[in-house]
Every structure is written in structure tokens, then in C-alpha cells.
Scaffold this active site. Structure first.
Site, PDB file in Angstrom:
ATOM      1  N   SER A  15      37.855  45.087  46.473  1.00 40.17           N
ATOM      2  CA  SER A  15      39.288  45.381  46.380  1.00 40.17           C
ATOM      3  C   SER A  15      40.043  44.172  46.924  1.00 40.17           C
ATOM      4  O   SER A  15      39.689  43.022  46.618  1.00 40.17           O
ATOM      5  CB  SER A  15      39.582  46.673  47.152  1.00 40.17           C
ATOM      6  OG  SER A  15      40.947  46.949  47.207  1.00 40.17           O
TER       7      SER A  15
ATOM      8  N   LYS B 246      44.093  46.651  42.637  1.00 42.01           N
ATOM      9  CA  LYS B 246      43.181  46.638  43.789  1.00 42.01           C
ATOM     10  C   LYS B 246      43.322  47.917  44.624  1.00 42.01           C
ATOM     11  O   LYS B 246      42.347  48.409  45.202  1.00 42.01           O
ATOM     12  CB  LYS B 246      43.440  45.383  44.637  1.00 42.01           C
ATOM     13  CG  LYS B 246      43.049  44.092  43.911  1.00 42.01           C
ATOM     14  CD  LYS B 246      41.550  44.072  43.658  1.00 42.01           C
ATOM     15  CE  LYS B 246      41.068  42.913  42.853  1.00 42.01           C
ATOM     16  NZ  LYS B 246      39.613  42.875  42.699  1.00 42.01           N
TER      17      LYS B 246
ATOM     18  N   TYR C  68      48.513  42.961  40.297  1.00 39.84           N
ATOM     19  CA  TYR C  68      47.272  42.630  41.010  1.00 39.84           C
ATOM     20  C   TYR C  68      47.004  43.619  42.149  1.00 39.84           C
ATOM     21  O   TYR C  68      45.934  44.249  42.214  1.00 39.84           O
ATOM     22  CB  TYR C  68      47.347  41.196  41.562  1.00 39.84           C
ATOM     23  CG  TYR C  68      46.120  40.823  42.352  1.00 39.84           C
ATOM     24  CD1 TYR C  68      44.923  40.518  41.710  1.00 39.84           C
ATOM     25  CD2 TYR C  68      46.137  40.802  43.748  1.00 39.84           C
ATOM     26  CE1 TYR C  68      43.778  40.210  42.438  1.00 39.84           C
ATOM     27  CE2 TYR C  68      45.007  40.491  44.476  1.00 39.84           C
ATOM     28  CZ  TYR C  68      43.821  40.191  43.817  1.00 39.84           C
ATOM     29  OH  TYR C  68      42.694  39.899  44.544  1.00 39.84           O
TER      30      TYR C  68
HETATM   31  P1  NAD Z   1      36.874  33.707  41.063  1.00 40.10           P
HETATM   32  O1  NAD Z   1      37.897  33.388  40.019  1.00 40.10           O
HETATM   33  O2  NAD Z   1      36.125  32.596  41.687  1.00 40.10           O
HETATM   34  O3  NAD Z   1      35.829  34.788  40.508  1.00 40.10           O
HETATM   35  C1  NAD Z   1      36.161  35.774  39.589  1.00 40.10           C
HETATM   36  C2  NAD Z   1      34.955  36.021  38.712  1.00 40.10           C
HETATM   37  O4  NAD Z   1      35.317  37.014  37.723  1.00 40.10           O
HETATM   38  C3  NAD Z   1      34.502  34.767  37.953  1.00 40.10           C
HETATM   39  O5  NAD Z   1      33.094  34.635  38.014  1.00 40.10           O
HETATM   40  C4  NAD Z   1      35.005  35.033  36.552  1.00 40.10           C
HETATM   41  O6  NAD Z   1      34.278  34.362  35.531  1.00 40.10           O
HETATM   42  C5  NAD Z   1      34.870  36.567  36.460  1.00 40.10           C
HETATM   43  N1  NAD Z   1      35.686  37.108  35.383  1.00 40.10           N
HETATM   44  C6  NAD Z   1      37.001  36.842  35.136  1.00 40.10           C
HETATM   45  N2  NAD Z   1      37.392  37.451  34.003  1.00 40.10           N
HETATM   46  C7  NAD Z   1      36.311  38.114  33.511  1.00 40.10           C
HETATM   47  C8  NAD Z   1      36.091  38.913  32.365  1.00 40.10           C
HETATM   48  N3  NAD Z   1      37.067  39.135  31.465  1.00 40.10           N
HETATM   49  N4  NAD Z   1      34.873  39.443  32.167  1.00 40.10           N
HETATM   50  C9  NAD Z   1      33.865  39.188  33.052  1.00 40.10           C
HETATM   51  N5  NAD Z   1      34.019  38.441  34.161  1.00 40.10           N
HETATM   52  C10 NAD Z   1      35.223  37.903  34.386  1.00 40.10           C
HETATM   53  O7  NAD Z   1      37.679  34.546  42.155  1.00 40.10           O
HETATM   54  P2  NAD Z   1      37.284  35.076  43.615  1.00 40.10           P
HETATM   55  O8  NAD Z   1      38.365  34.612  44.511  1.00 40.10           O
HETATM   56  O9  NAD Z   1      35.869  34.792  43.937  1.00 40.10           O
HETATM   57  O10 NAD Z   1      37.500  36.651  43.413  1.00 40.10           O
HETATM   58  C11 NAD Z   1      36.437  37.567  43.346  1.00 40.10           C
HETATM   59  C12 NAD Z   1      36.986  38.962  43.608  1.00 40.10           C
HETATM   60  O11 NAD Z   1      37.536  39.012  44.923  1.00 40.10           O
HETATM   61  C13 NAD Z   1      38.127  39.328  42.652  1.00 40.10           C
HETATM   62  O12 NAD Z   1      37.995  40.699  42.276  1.00 40.10           O
HETATM   63  C14 NAD Z   1      39.363  39.126  43.496  1.00 40.10           C
HETATM   64  O13 NAD Z   1      40.442  39.937  43.083  1.00 40.10           O
HETATM   65  C15 NAD Z   1      38.855  39.513  44.879  1.00 40.10           C
HETATM   66  N6  NAD Z   1      39.652  38.971  45.975  1.00 40.10           N
HETATM   67  C16 NAD Z   1      39.690  37.623  46.208  1.00 40.10           C
HETATM   68  C17 NAD Z   1      40.463  37.149  47.268  1.00 40.10           C
HETATM   69  C18 NAD Z   1      40.520  35.689  47.591  1.00 40.10           C
HETATM   70  O14 NAD Z   1      41.287  35.322  48.485  1.00 40.10           O
HETATM   71  N7  NAD Z   1      39.767  34.847  46.940  1.00 40.10           N
HETATM   72  C19 NAD Z   1      41.184  38.034  48.078  1.00 40.10           C
HETATM   73  C20 NAD Z   1      41.141  39.404  47.795  1.00 40.10           C
HETATM   74  C21 NAD Z   1      40.356  39.867  46.744  1.00 40.10           C
END
Ligand code: NAD
Length: 253
Positions: free
Chosen positions: A112, A153, A149
Site C-alpha cells: 500500500s 492505496k 494514487y
Molecule cells: P517502481 O516503478 O520501481 O516499480 C513498480 C513496478 O511495477 C515495476 O517493476 C513496473 O514494471 C511494474 N509495473 C508498472 N506497471 C505495470 C503493469 N501495467 N503491469 C505489470 N507491472 C507493472 O516503483 P516502486 O517505488 O518500487 O514502487 C513499488 C510499489 O511500492 C508500488 O506499488 C508503489 O505504489 C509502492 N510505494 C512506493 C513508495 C516509494 O516511495 N517508492 C512509497 C509508497 C508506496
């Protein structure tokens, strides 16, 4: 060791979860739109169904765990796409793999966000939880990307809590990790943005522990929630955010 399936393991937090689980000796089947064992686009129902079919074939005896990490940030200029991947690409994969997880009394961790409680569009969240994808996609175009977004979440965390008893009844534990600011390719783009970069750096400086998260921090929490030592933790949302949620909502627990 165990056999796990996960979405979004190509980059960022997902890649760190994949690496950690593999280092712990597990087999990890990665579903992603790129660089994965199973290439699938989770924005479409056809893509989600293809992913479920392929995971079931790869793990015929069942799954010890599932991590739903694929997601798009509010920097993506397509609110319906954020909605499709973040919410429907999460709950439909979980529902499609419920039997496989029940077969091995597996555990689920949904990724989330600590932005979930800050959502200001309860109507959007209600639409998501109602399962009306077409209407939710239409509504997503009428609100700001950050609300889309955070709404997706919040909805995945609430979907998890609403379904905890049903899943526990067949032996499946579900929990969510709510990351705070974690440096990944997703946040890198925003940090470099000429409009938002300065505000993001100020936001990072306000994290109580004094540093932003690394993908490995999220992987450590996820690994813990998947392991048998957390067997009595079920339906929890674990904030892995350096204390930011406590600062934002000091009086809510
Ligand atoms: P990221 O962009 O590095 O990773 C996202 C992944 O999702 C990638 O591997 C991408 O290829 C995949 N993806 C995107 N669209 C897709 C689709 N249509 N079908 C299949 N796969 C798909 O981002 P991240 O920062 O590592 O985020 C990972 C998770 O953590 C996400 O759900 C994000 O919302 C959550 N999140 C991240 C943060 C942060 O600060 N980075 C904070 C809160 C939540």
C-alpha cells in the site's frame, strides 16, 4: 524453502523483495510488464487473467506466498491507468490465486502506501471497493492524480481488511506494508522534476529518522510478514516510513 509469486518485481521495492526472498532460498515467480518470469500487463483484465493462469501453471502444488507490488505513482499522467494497475491489478491477482495460496496455507503482503490515510476522495475509494472498474476509471479522470494514487492505496488496504476473515478461514494470512518515501526509479523521476523537485527534497528532510527509505527496508518488512514467525499478525497495515505517518496522524492508531 517456499515458492512465492509477486507482481512488480522488475525494479525498485519489488526487485529488492525478489532478491531478498531468493537469498533466503525461496523460489520467486515474478509477474511484471518487463524483466519478469511472466510478462503480463496488469492494467487489463486479460493481462491479469493471463498472469493468474501462468502462475498457477508454474506453481501447480500451490503458493507459500504472494506479494502485490506492481504500481504506478501519481507522476504518471494517466489516472485511469494508475487505477487499473494499483487497485484492480492487485485485488484481481489475489482473488485469482486464492486457491493456490490456500493449498499451502500461504501468506499475502500487499504493498500500500503511507499516503493512503491522507486520501481526500472517499467517493473514489468507495467506487473502487464496489468493484465497478468502468465507473472508477471514469471518476479517476475528474480528480487529481495524487488523490487517485492515495485512493488506490487506501482501497487495497481496506479490501485486505474486509477480506481478512474469508482468507484466514482457508489458512491464508494477509497483511499490508505501507511504505513511506523510498528511493526507487518511481521517486527518482519526481526528485529530478523541475517543478516538484524542491518540494520533494523538503519532504524528505521532514522524515523523522532523518533519511529516506531504501527498497531493502521494505523488503525486510515484507519478508518478516511472510515468515511463520509472524503467524499471529493478520490484517495489519505496517507503516515502514521512518516515522512520517506518526507525525502526520499522531492521534490515530
Ligand atoms: P517502481 O516503478 O520501481 O516499480 C513498480 C513496478 O511495477 C515495476 O517493476 C513496473 O514494471 C511494474 N509495473 C508498472 N506497471 C505495470 C503493469 N501495467 N503491469 C505489470 N507491472 C507493472 O516503483 P516502486 O517505488 O518500487 O514502487 C513499488 C510499489 O511500492 C508500488 O506499488 C508503489 O505504489 C509502492 N510505494 C512506493 C513508495 C516509494 O516511495 N517508492 C512509497 C509508497 C508506496
Amino acid at each position: 524453502m517456499g515458492i512465492y509469486a509477486m507482481t512488480g518485481g522488475a525494479t525498485g521495492i519489488g526487485a529488492a523483495i525478489k532478491q531478498r526472498l531468493r537469498e533466503e532460498g525461496n523460489q520467486v515467480i515474478v509477474v511484471d510488464i518487463k524483466d519478469a518470469d511472466i510478462i503480463a500487463d496488469l492494467s487489463s483484465r486479460a493481462g491479469r487473467e493471463a498472469a493468474v493462469t501462468a502462475v498457477r501453471a508454474a506453481a501447480a502444488d500451490g503458493l507459500d506466498g504472494l506479494i502485490t507490488c506492481a504500481g504506478l505513482g501519481s507522476n504518471v499522467p494517466n489516472c485511469p491507468l494508475i487505477t487499473q494497475v494499483n487497485y484492480f491489478g492487485t485485488v484481481e491477482i489475489i482473488a485469482g490465486l486464492k486457491d493456490s495460496l490456500a493449498a499451502k496455507r500461504g501468506a499475502i503482503v500487499l504493498i500500500s502506501s503511507n499516503s493512503a490515510p491522507m486520501n481526500r476522495s472517499p467517493e473514489f475509494v468507495d467506487l473502487l471497493l464496489s468493484g465497478n472498474e468502468a465507473e472508477a476509471l471514469r471518476f479517476s479522470e475528474t480528480i487529481a492524480a495524487q488523490e487517485v494514487y492515495s485512493g488506490t492505496k487506501q482501497a487495497v488496504a481496506r479490501w485486505m481488511r474486509r477480506h481478512v476473515a474469508d482468507y484466514a478461514a482457508v489458512g491464508i494470512r494477509m497483511n499490508a506494508v505501507a511504505p513511506g518515501y523510498t528511493q526507487t526509479p518511481m521517486t527518482e523521476q519526481v526528485e529530478k522534476d523541475p517543478t516538484y523537485g524542491a518540494a520533494i527534497r523538503e519532504f524528505m528532510a521532514s522524515i523523522p529518522v532523518g533519511f529516506p527509505g531504501k527498497p531493502e527496508d521494505q523488503a525486510a518488512a515484507t519478508s518478516f510478514l511472510l515468515r511463520p514467525e509472524s503467524r499471529f499478525i493478520c490484517g495489519s497495515v505496517l507503516y515502514v516510513d521512518g516515522g512520517h505517518d506518526a507525525v502526520f496522524r499522531p492521534d490515530q492508531v
